[in-house]
Write an enzyme that holds these catalytic residues in place. Structure first.
Site, PDB file in Angstrom:
ATOM      1  N   ASP A 232      -6.705  27.398  65.869  1.00  0.00           N
ATOM      2  CA  ASP A 232      -5.607  28.334  66.107  1.00  0.00           C
ATOM      3  C   ASP A 232      -5.670  29.375  64.984  1.00  0.00           C
ATOM      4  OD1 ASP A 232      -3.133  29.675  66.123  1.00  0.00           O
ATOM      5  OD2 ASP A 232      -2.083  27.968  66.991  1.00  0.00           O
TER       6      ASP A 232
ATOM      7  N   TYR B 111       1.919  23.794  64.025  1.00  0.00           N
ATOM      8  CA  TYR B 111       2.991  24.569  64.661  1.00  0.00           C
ATOM      9  C   TYR B 111       3.819  23.607  65.534  1.00  0.00           C
ATOM     10  CZ  TYR B 111       5.382  27.825  67.700  1.00  0.00           C
ATOM     11  OH  TYR B 111       6.346  28.489  68.406  1.00  0.00           O
TER      12      TYR B 111
ATOM     13  N   ARG C 256      -4.678  37.362  89.462  1.00  0.00           N
ATOM     14  CA  ARG C 256      -4.634  36.130  88.666  1.00  0.00           C
ATOM     15  C   ARG C 256      -6.025  35.805  88.147  1.00  0.00           C
ATOM     16  NH1 ARG C 256      -5.068  31.552  91.136  1.00  0.00           N
ATOM     17  NH2 ARG C 256      -3.532  31.957  92.762  1.00  0.00           N
TER      18      ARG C 256
ATOM     19  N   LYS D 140       2.314  37.201  67.711  1.00  0.00           N
ATOM     20  CA  LYS D 140       2.491  37.374  66.272  1.00  0.00           C
ATOM     21  C   LYS D 140       1.735  38.617  65.785  1.00  0.00           C
ATOM     22  CE  LYS D 140       4.649  33.539  67.025  1.00  0.00           C
ATOM     23  NZ  LYS D 140       4.037  32.228  66.820  1.00  0.00           N
TER      24      LYS D 140
END
Ligand SMILES: *Cc1c(COP(=O)(O)O)cnc(C)c1O
Length: 384
Positions: free
Chosen positions: A170, A98, A46, A195
């Site tokens: 972003d 978004y 992690r 994406k």
């Protein structure tokens, strides 16, 4: 080295023991310590995993930042970034955002006392008047999705810096191949790597890049503490996709430009929103701050009744959510991606019932135009 070479070589020179050209997947959660007080640099996956670390180093370099962090999804990346803020903090956020980011801020962050004002991030007066004493950051998407509004990053990040705000961008739609916000003054870059970076509609992932020692340390703490990290298999899959980013983005751009021009001249289409077109209001800024255009754009039909039959008649192009993959996808933002944004805000930015969003893939442009053309003709025939 040029970005095309750096992309193709991701992970290829990082495995000194065997010389593996494709970096291995370290499917391990724990790592042996040589002795008390010693570590190989890896303790628990992690916190740090070898496969994920190669990806994180690559995205940090590609975006000209200091540190990279790979998350399970784009939303997980945004949530991790927003965990920088807490009770009483205020954010300035791009209008036409978004939908999922809007939902995260309004439905989740609001419970932790974080508020936001949605502004046109290219209107300096609007930004100034929306600022408050408790404003901590500005969150920008450029181009926005679906309406492709462009923000002058150098101007807005410079303004944010003078105000002491963290500038968060972003960069999902352009990727570092076409635009590097940190070079224009941003502090943090976020990606839905699902994406264009992944590029094949087959892996969910998010990436964060930070500039500066303090922010990088804070983000490392949050990334590990929240734990929405990317697994080793998907880290590998994402790197594998990123190796062809340059080729894909060039083809996405070429196809999208040709199709946008086709739609611009079509009698059933009212308007096309694509910054590559000289008539687009953000064209000049976009040309200055980016080296190319994304493969996604929107267009508004003249008649709302044509939408349903068009979506039914497209064959090659899939009617589906998401964007940025090699396969072409058509989205109806008003009912899909932007359904969580209240109707008045949607109308204000222009996401209405006649708007379609097209994520243009890398198929042959003639086939894509033929598919659209057939669907338009069939829709027209049904209405007649
Ligand atoms: C898809 C998307 C997100 C969310 O990413 P997921 O990987 O779907 O969680 C965030 N921002 C933008 C601009 C997006 O397109």
């Amino acid at each position: 080295m040029k970005i095309e070479s750096r992309l193709a070589q991701i992970g290829s020179q990082s495995e000194p023991v065997t010389g593996a050209v494709s970096f291995p997947i370290y499917q391990a959660t724990a790592f042996r310590h040589p002795r008390l007080g010693q570590s190989t640099g890896f303790d628990y996956s992690r916190t740090k995993n070898p496969t994920r670390a190669v990806l994180e180093q690559a995205i940090a370099e590609l975006e000209s930042g200091d540190a990279g962090f790979a998350c399970s999804t784009g939303m997980a990346a945004l949530q991790t970034v927003f965990a920088l803020f807490g009770q009483g903090d205020h954010l300035l956020v791009s209008l036409d955002l978004y939908g999922g980011t809007y939902r995260l801020i309004e439905k989740i962050m609001s419970r932790f006392g974080v508020t936001a004002t949605y502004v046109d991030t290219n209107d300096m007066d609007a930004l100034e008047s929306a600022s408050r004493p408790n404003t901590k950051a500005i969150v920008v998407e450029t181009p926005t999705n679906p309406l492709m509004m462009i923000t002058d990053l150098e101007k807005v990040c410079g303004w944010a810096k003078a105000k002491g705000y963290v500038a968060i961008v972003d960069n999902t739609l352009l990727t570092p191949f076409f635009q590097r916000p940190i070079e224009l003054g941003a502090d943090i870059v976020v990606h839905s790597a699902t994406k264009y970076l992944g590029g094949h509609n087959d892996v969910l992932a998010g990436l964060i890049v930070t500039k500066g020692k303090e922010l990088s340390e804070q983000m490392a703490f949050l990334h590990n503490s929240i734990g929405a990290v990317l697994n080793p298999q998907d880290s590998w899959l994402l790197m594998r996709g990123m190796k062809t980013l340059a080729l894909r983005m060039e083809r996405h751009q070429a196809n999208a430009t040709a199709i946008a021009q086709f739609l611009l001249g079509h009698p059933m289409v009212e308007q096309v929103f694509y910054p590559a077109l000289p008539g687009h209001p953000g064209h000049d800024i976009q040309s200055r701050q980016s080296s190319g255009n994304t493969g996604i754009f929107s267009f508004r039909m003249k008649d709302a009744r044509t939408i349903e039959p068009i979506l039914r008649h497209i064959r090659l192009i899939a009617f589906a959510e998401s964007l940025g993959g090699v396969e072409s996808l058509m989205t109806y933002p008003a009912v899909q991606t932007h359904a969580d944004i209240p109707e008045d805000i949607r109308r204000q930015v222009g996401v209405d019932d006649r708007l379609l969003r097209f994520s243009v893939g890398i198929e042959h442009v003639d086939d894509l135009i033929a598919d659209l053309s057939n669907a338009f003709d069939a829709a027209q025939a049904e209405l007649a």
